[in-house]
Each structure stands twice: as C-alpha cells, then as structure tokens.
Design an enzyme around this catalytic site. Structure first.
Site, PDB file in Angstrom:
ATOM      1  N   LYS A  77     -67.080 -49.277 -25.711  1.00 26.83           N
ATOM      2  CA  LYS A  77     -65.647 -49.558 -25.702  1.00 26.83           C
ATOM      3  C   LYS A  77     -65.022 -49.138 -24.375  1.00 26.83           C
ATOM      4  CE  LYS A  77     -62.054 -47.188 -27.009  1.00 26.83           C
ATOM      5  NZ  LYS A  77     -61.119 -47.587 -25.937  1.00 26.83           N
ATOM      6  N   SER A  95     -60.781 -37.494 -21.522  1.00 22.51           N
ATOM      7  CA  SER A  95     -60.029 -36.240 -21.476  1.00 22.51           C
ATOM      8  C   SER A  95     -60.728 -35.140 -22.281  1.00 22.51           C
ATOM      9  CB  SER A  95     -58.627 -36.458 -22.041  1.00 22.51           C
ATOM     10  OG  SER A  95     -58.702 -36.842 -23.392  1.00 22.51           O
ATOM     11  N   THR A  96     -60.489 -33.910 -21.915  1.00 21.10           N
ATOM     12  CA  THR A  96     -61.056 -32.760 -22.629  1.00 21.10           C
ATOM     13  C   THR A  96     -60.520 -32.724 -24.061  1.00 21.10           C
ATOM     14  OG1 THR A  96     -61.353 -31.569 -20.569  1.00 21.10           O
ATOM     15  CG2 THR A  96     -61.262 -30.238 -22.562  1.00 21.10           C
ATOM     16  N   GLY A 118     -62.506 -35.140 -26.007  1.00 22.82           N
ATOM     17  CA  GLY A 118     -63.856 -34.562 -26.080  1.00 22.82           C
ATOM     18  C   GLY A 118     -63.971 -33.542 -27.206  1.00 22.82           C
ATOM     19  N   GLU A 128     -68.469 -36.069 -20.841  1.00 19.11           N
ATOM     20  CA  GLU A 128     -68.123 -35.850 -19.436  1.00 19.11           C
ATOM     21  C   GLU A 128     -66.604 -35.843 -19.391  1.00 19.11           C
ATOM     22  OE1 GLU A 128     -66.837 -36.092 -16.167  1.00 19.11           O
ATOM     23  OE2 GLU A 128     -67.729 -38.059 -15.811  1.00 19.11           O
ATOM     24  N   CYS A 151     -62.398 -37.436 -12.064  1.00 14.68           N
ATOM     25  CA  CYS A 151     -62.607 -36.176 -12.793  1.00 14.68           C
ATOM     26  C   CYS A 151     -63.118 -35.088 -11.856  1.00 14.68           C
ATOM     27  CB  CYS A 151     -63.583 -36.407 -13.933  1.00 14.68           C
ATOM     28  SG  CYS A 151     -65.028 -37.331 -13.421  1.00 14.68           S
ATOM     29  N   GLU A 160     -55.573 -30.045 -15.200  1.00 14.11           N
ATOM     30  CA  GLU A 160     -55.949 -31.303 -14.563  1.00 14.11           C
ATOM     31  C   GLU A 160     -54.741 -32.231 -14.491  1.00 14.11           C
ATOM     32  OE1 GLU A 160     -58.650 -34.110 -16.627  1.00 14.11           O
ATOM     33  OE2 GLU A 160     -59.736 -34.181 -14.733  1.00 14.11           O
TER      34      GLU A 160
HETATM   35  P1  NAI Z   1     -58.505 -40.417 -23.170  1.00 10.14           P
HETATM   36  O1  NAI Z   1     -59.532 -39.361 -23.253  1.00 10.14           O
HETATM   37  O2  NAI Z   1     -57.519 -40.554 -24.271  1.00 10.14           O
HETATM   38  O3  NAI Z   1     -59.224 -41.846 -23.012  1.00 10.14           O
HETATM   39  C1  NAI Z   1     -60.565 -42.047 -22.662  1.00 10.14           C
HETATM   40  C2  NAI Z   1     -61.220 -43.017 -23.635  1.00 10.14           C
HETATM   41  O4  NAI Z   1     -61.266 -42.432 -24.936  1.00 10.14           O
HETATM   42  C3  NAI Z   1     -60.477 -44.342 -23.803  1.00 10.14           C
HETATM   43  O5  NAI Z   1     -61.422 -45.380 -23.956  1.00 10.14           O
HETATM   44  C4  NAI Z   1     -59.708 -44.130 -25.109  1.00 10.14           C
HETATM   45  O6  NAI Z   1     -59.396 -45.330 -25.770  1.00 10.14           O
HETATM   46  C5  NAI Z   1     -60.693 -43.307 -25.907  1.00 10.14           C
HETATM   47  N1  NAI Z   1     -60.113 -42.494 -26.963  1.00 10.14           N
HETATM   48  C6  NAI Z   1     -58.839 -42.005 -27.081  1.00 10.14           C
HETATM   49  N2  NAI Z   1     -58.711 -41.274 -28.201  1.00 10.14           N
HETATM   50  C7  NAI Z   1     -59.903 -41.283 -28.826  1.00 10.14           C
HETATM   51  C8  NAI Z   1     -60.413 -40.692 -30.023  1.00 10.14           C
HETATM   52  N3  NAI Z   1     -59.651 -39.935 -30.815  1.00 10.14           N
HETATM   53  N4  NAI Z   1     -61.720 -40.899 -30.351  1.00 10.14           N
HETATM   54  C9  NAI Z   1     -62.515 -41.637 -29.572  1.00 10.14           C
HETATM   55  N5  NAI Z   1     -62.093 -42.234 -28.425  1.00 10.14           N
HETATM   56  C10 NAI Z   1     -60.810 -42.057 -28.047  1.00 10.14           C
HETATM   57  O7  NAI Z   1     -57.752 -40.221 -21.799  1.00 10.14           O
HETATM   58  P2  NAI Z   1     -56.272 -40.701 -21.390  1.00 10.14           P
HETATM   59  O8  NAI Z   1     -55.287 -40.399 -22.462  1.00 10.14           O
HETATM   60  O9  NAI Z   1     -56.363 -42.082 -20.923  1.00 10.14           O
HETATM   61  O10 NAI Z   1     -55.985 -39.722 -20.159  1.00 10.14           O
HETATM   62  C11 NAI Z   1     -55.472 -38.421 -20.395  1.00 10.14           C
HETATM   63  C12 NAI Z   1     -56.026 -37.446 -19.391  1.00 10.14           C
HETATM   64  O11 NAI Z   1     -57.424 -37.350 -19.551  1.00 10.14           O
HETATM   65  C13 NAI Z   1     -55.830 -37.824 -17.938  1.00 10.14           C
HETATM   66  O12 NAI Z   1     -54.585 -37.453 -17.478  1.00 10.14           O
HETATM   67  C14 NAI Z   1     -56.953 -37.067 -17.289  1.00 10.14           C
HETATM   68  O13 NAI Z   1     -56.553 -35.750 -17.061  1.00 10.14           O
HETATM   69  C15 NAI Z   1     -58.060 -37.077 -18.312  1.00 10.14           C
HETATM   70  N6  NAI Z   1     -59.068 -38.112 -18.051  1.00 10.14           N
HETATM   71  C16 NAI Z   1     -60.287 -37.729 -17.583  1.00 10.14           C
HETATM   72  C17 NAI Z   1     -61.241 -38.671 -17.276  1.00 10.14           C
HETATM   73  C18 NAI Z   1     -62.571 -38.311 -16.740  1.00 10.14           C
HETATM   74  O14 NAI Z   1     -63.182 -39.113 -16.060  1.00 10.14           O
HETATM   75  N7  NAI Z   1     -63.102 -37.160 -17.051  1.00 10.14           N
HETATM   76  C19 NAI Z   1     -60.974 -40.111 -17.410  1.00 10.14           C
HETATM   77  C20 NAI Z   1     -59.679 -40.406 -17.985  1.00 10.14           C
HETATM   78  C21 NAI Z   1     -58.777 -39.435 -18.257  1.00 10.14           C
END
Ligand code: NAI
Ligand code: MG
Length: 491
Positions: A197, A250-251, A254, A271, A305, A402
């Site tokens: 996804k 996001s953490t 995670g 990650e 990240c 972050e």
């Molecule tokens: P997010 O962690 O919500 O989104 C990442 C992925 O997880 C997306 O595909 C989303 O649809 C999915 N997702 C969201 N909620 C979920 C759940 N409960 N169960 C399974 N999958 C789920 O990140 P978001 O809200 O876009 O960004 C928030 C913060 O996270 C950013 O400001 C940044 O600090 C951090 N982030 C870190 C990343 C990295 O590469 N480590 C990448 C993106 C965001």
C-alpha cells in the site's frame, strides 16, 4: 585565493543571477483520470466503491482519483497473494524468479522519464532529484536483489533459508517509488508474495509500477498494489493470513503496528523517524561540509527520515560555518518542482506544511534565533522557506522532535565526548554524519554514536548494497544489502 574575496564574488554572482525557467515536459507522463486496485494481475474496482483524490502539492490541482480499499478489498488482495505463493511463486526455481525481477528493473529504466515526472507531480520533490536519484536507485534496487534470488543458499550457508509467505508492506510519501522498490524487490527475491500500500498523497508511481508488473507477465497475485489511507494500512496489519509486515513511516503508527501484531506470529520490520546529528569538526573541509549540511536538511524539503536535522558545529569554526551556510541558503532556488533549476520543491501536503509551521512557531516561542531564506514562495501550493534555528538548547522541542521539513536546529560543541553525548541524547537512532579530516576521529565517533547509518564526510548517500535501518524509536530490522534479505526469510 583569499577566502573572503572568493566568497563575496560568489555571493554577488548568485544574487544577481535569475535563472530562466527550465521546465521539464509533462508529455512523457500519462496519468489516468481514475485508478482501481491492482489485485491478482488485474486492475479491479474496489468493493468499497470509494475513491479519493490525489493532488499536485505544488499547484493544489487534482491529478487523479484513486480507489480506497476497505477490509474486504485487502482480504481479496491477501487471498490472491496466498494463492500465488502456494501455487506458483514458492514452487518456481529461483533463477526463474530472478528473470522477472530483472525484467521489472529494465522496464523501469525504459520508462524512467515517465516515473520521474509522475513522482514529482504527485509528491512535490524537485524533478532533478526524481530523475537523478530516486528512479535510478529504484532500478538499481531491483537489479541488485534480482542477483541474489538464486544465491540465497550462499547468502545464508547451512541455514536452509525459506520464504515467509505473504508480505504486507506499507510505505510513506517521501520516497514513494523508492520505498516500493525497497519493499518489493527483496520480498520477491526471497520467494515471498506481496500486498503493498503506497501513501495516500503519493499513490501514482506505485500504480504505474503495477502497470509495469502487469506487462512483465509476473504471475498474477505475486504483487498486489492497493491504495487507501490509514484504515487500509490497518486492515493489512490485522489480516490473519499475512506473515510479515514491513512498514516505513511515523513512529506513532509504528507503535500501533507493534501493538497490533503482539501475540501473533507475524514478523515485523519498522523503519520509523529520525533526528540525525550532522557533526562538523574544526579540521573538516568547510566548503564540502556546508554542502553536506544543505544536502542533509534541505534535500527533498527535509522529508527524509535520516535528514541531518540537528547540526553540531565545533565552536572554533562556528562563525565561519554560519556565514557560509547562510550565504548558501540564499542561493537555494525554492519553487516549481518541475523546473530543473529548483533545489527545494513543494511540501508534500497541507497537513505536513502545517506540522512544519507548528514547529517553527514553537522554535520562535522558545526564544530561539531564527534565520530563513529570503526567497519568495509561489502563491499556490505548499511551500516552506529553508529555515534554521541557532542558540538551540538540548531540551528544545526543535532539537528533540522530528519535524520532517526544511528546518535545521544548530548547536555548538567543544570536545568529542560532549558532542557524542549530545548527539545520542534523542529517542531516535537512525543516522548521523561526521565531518573531519581525521580517520581516527571518524572511527571513534562511529563506534560511539547510536545510529544505524553513519556517513563520514558525505551525507544522504544511498546504495542498494548497503543496509539501512535504526536503533531505539527509529525502528528495527534492516533494508538493503544482504541484511535486507534476512528479514524476508526463515533461517
Ligand atoms: P504515517 O505513518 O501516518 O503514514 C505512513 C504510511 O502508513 C501511509 O501509507 C499511511 O497510510 C499508513 N498508515 C497510517 N496509519 C496507519 C495505521 N494505523 N496502520 C497501518 N498503516 C497506517 O505518516 P504521516 O502521517 O504521513 O506523517 C507523519 C509524520 O511521520 C511526519 O511528519 C514524519 O515525521 C513521519 N514520517 C516518517 C517517515 C519515514 O520515512 N520514517 C515517512 C513519513 C512520515
Ligand atoms: Mg499527490
């Protein structure tokens, strides 16, 4: 050449030059008005009957509408992946599997321009980066793991490596196609099948990849690509017949995933976020280090990240570094991501821009000194000026949390021990950078910094052969390299 004189002429030159726009053509990219779910080798209408829009964050214009998979759609994809695993993929000789992965790699190269353009339109990153960094790395990743497919017994001698089964993979919006490659390539090479996804703001290159996968004649169901937001991701995580969850994001999410899989026999790699220290010693090559700082935090709008979001400068060179850094920020071109001159493109979403603004306000309220680029931002779209804060305390939220945007927190230090302690004082541990002329200092720091990836005299360099991943709240498991195979195998 006298340093000051050189610097002044450079500054004058950049201040007076206005580059003529050099827009990349959109003609190589076809984006359909609507995309369905890629399940069992076909694009299928969602059982949910729902669609959502994906926009271009640089213009706020709608690009396409994309299916929103519900739990029933996820189940359909998981069943297709299971059948493909049982009947075809797990029985296929490894060298046959490799041929498909090589084919996908070559097809990505053939359509590299189209992928780069769509990545930039859907996500906002500068076309120069999509074209020269993301897409070439994507192809390299598939090539690299294709090579491993028939050599697993050598990679894990006497350990009889076996695939896990069906992998559920959830990826973010900062490197959409690259994260899809990081997830899909090792899973296929190790004989697993996939339900992937992409993030809801950047689904288009993954759907283009689905088209390539279809054209490559990969057996139906081996890779399924379904779109949706958090609820769709949660349905993947909670599906009973998925054996492994690979997540980047996001953490916070995670942690939700870790709780959801506790007590099941699902394997997990996470990650997550980071707050990397980029450390500049007084004996470092200063001009290169300044480029490294810029690349560390302003590359991809800071949506990285492993971004070098905390800068530590040794006190004796602080003034010089700050002067050069500010001069360099003044020359960064911020704006239209489709312009080949652009250094800093659009923030990925309105929501992310609000998060970044929230932190800039916090920094100001904490009484930190702020410096930002004097550039003018486009009227439409989501943009943020390259920003830095000085006089930052260890306890400042700007130094601890972050931000995931082009905002740098700067501190000074005197000794090695002091900077090691400060650098490690964060809940994260993904990456770090060290700039010094001395090899011994590099070794000292790399053994004491708690970070999964440490760059010496460079920053943000990626290679498929090199493992990537973190400590502490940055997650666990490694992607890339030999280590990236192990997380998809029972050994
Ligand atoms: P997010 O962690 O919500 O989104 C990442 C992925 O997880 C997306 O595909 C989303 O649809 C999915 N997702 C969201 N909620 C979920 C759940 N409960 N169960 C399974 N999958 C789920 O990140 P978001 O809200 O876009 O960004 C928030 C913060 O996270 C950013 O400001 C940044 O600090 C951090 N982030 C870190 C990343 C990295 O590469 N480590 C990448 C993106 C965001
Ligand atoms: Mg988008």
């Amino acid at each position: 050449m006298a340093k000051a004189a050189k610097n002044n002429t450079l500054k004058l030159k950049f201040d007076t030059i206005n580059y003529a726009p050099a827009p990349e053509s959109k003609s190589s990219a076809t984006i359909d008005a609507q995309y369905d779910l890629f399940i069992n080798g076909k694009f299928e209408k969602p059982l949910s009957k729902k669609y959502f829009d994906t926009i271009n964050p640089a213009t706020e214009e709608k690009l396409s509408s994309v299916a929103e998979a519900n739990a029933a759609d996820v189940d359909k994809a998981a069943k297709a992946a299971r059948t493909a695993y049982d009947k075809v993929w797990s029985k296929m000789p490894a060298k046959e599997r490799a041929k498909y992965i090589y084919r996908i790699a070559r097809m990505i190269q053939e359509r590299a321009r189209e992928f780069a353009v769509i990545e930039t339109l859907d996500g906002g990153k500068p076309i120069r980066e999509s074209r020269d960094i993301d897409v070439p790395l994507v192809a390299n990743h598939f090539f690299y793991y294709a090579g491993w497919a028939d050599k697993l017994a050598y990679a894990f001698p006497n350990r009889n490596p076996k695939p896990l089964g069906v992998a559920g993979q959830i990826i973010p919006w900062n490197f959409p196609l690259l994260m899809a490659a990081w997830k899909i390539a090792p899973a296929l090479a190790t004989g697993n099948t996939v339900v992937l996804k992409p993030a809801e703001t950047t689904p288009l290159t993954a759907l283009k990849l689905a088209e390539i996968i279809q054209e490559s004649d990969l057996p139906p169901g081996v890779v399924n690509i379904i779109t949706g937001a958090g609820a769709t991701g949660a349905a993947i995580v909670n599906h009973p017949d998925i054996n492994k969850i690979a997540f980047t994001g996001s953490t916070d999410v995670g942690k939700i995933i870790q709780r959801a899989v506790a007590g099941t026999d699902k394997k997990v790699t996470l990650e997550l976020g980071g707050k990397a220290a980029n450390i500049i010693f007084e004996d470092a090559p200063i001009d290169q280090a300044v480029e490294g700082i810029i690349n560390g935090i302003y590359f991809n709008q800071g949506h990285v990240c492993c971004a070098g979001s905390r800068l530590f400068v040794q006190e004796s060179i602080y003034k010089e570094v700050m002067r050069k850094l500010k001069d360099r920020i003044a020359t960064l071109i911020v704006g239209d991501p489709m312009d080949k001159n652009t250094d800093v493109g659009a923030i990925n979403s309105k929501q992310q821009l609000e998060t970044i603004h929230k932190y800039i306000t916090i920094g100001k309220k904490e009484g930190l000194e702020i410096f930002e680029s004097s550039c003018t931002l486009p009227k439409k779209g989501f943009f943020c000026k390259p920003t830095l804060f000085t006089n930052v305390a260890q306890s400042s939220r700007i130094a601890q949390e972050e931000i995931f945007g082009p905002v740098l927190a700067i501190q000074t230090f005197r000794t090695d021990d002091e900077v090691i302690e400060k650098a490690n004082n964060t809940p994260y541990g993904l990456s770090a950078g060290v700039w010094t002329d001395k090899g011994s200092k590099i070794f000292n720091l790399t053994t004491k910094l708690r970070a999964g990836v440490i760059w010496a005299n460079t920053y943000n360099k990626f290679d498929p052969t090199s493992p990537f991943g973190g400590y502490k709240e940055s997650g666990f498991g490694r992607e890339g390299g030999l280590q990236g195979l192990g997380t998809y195998l029972n050994v």
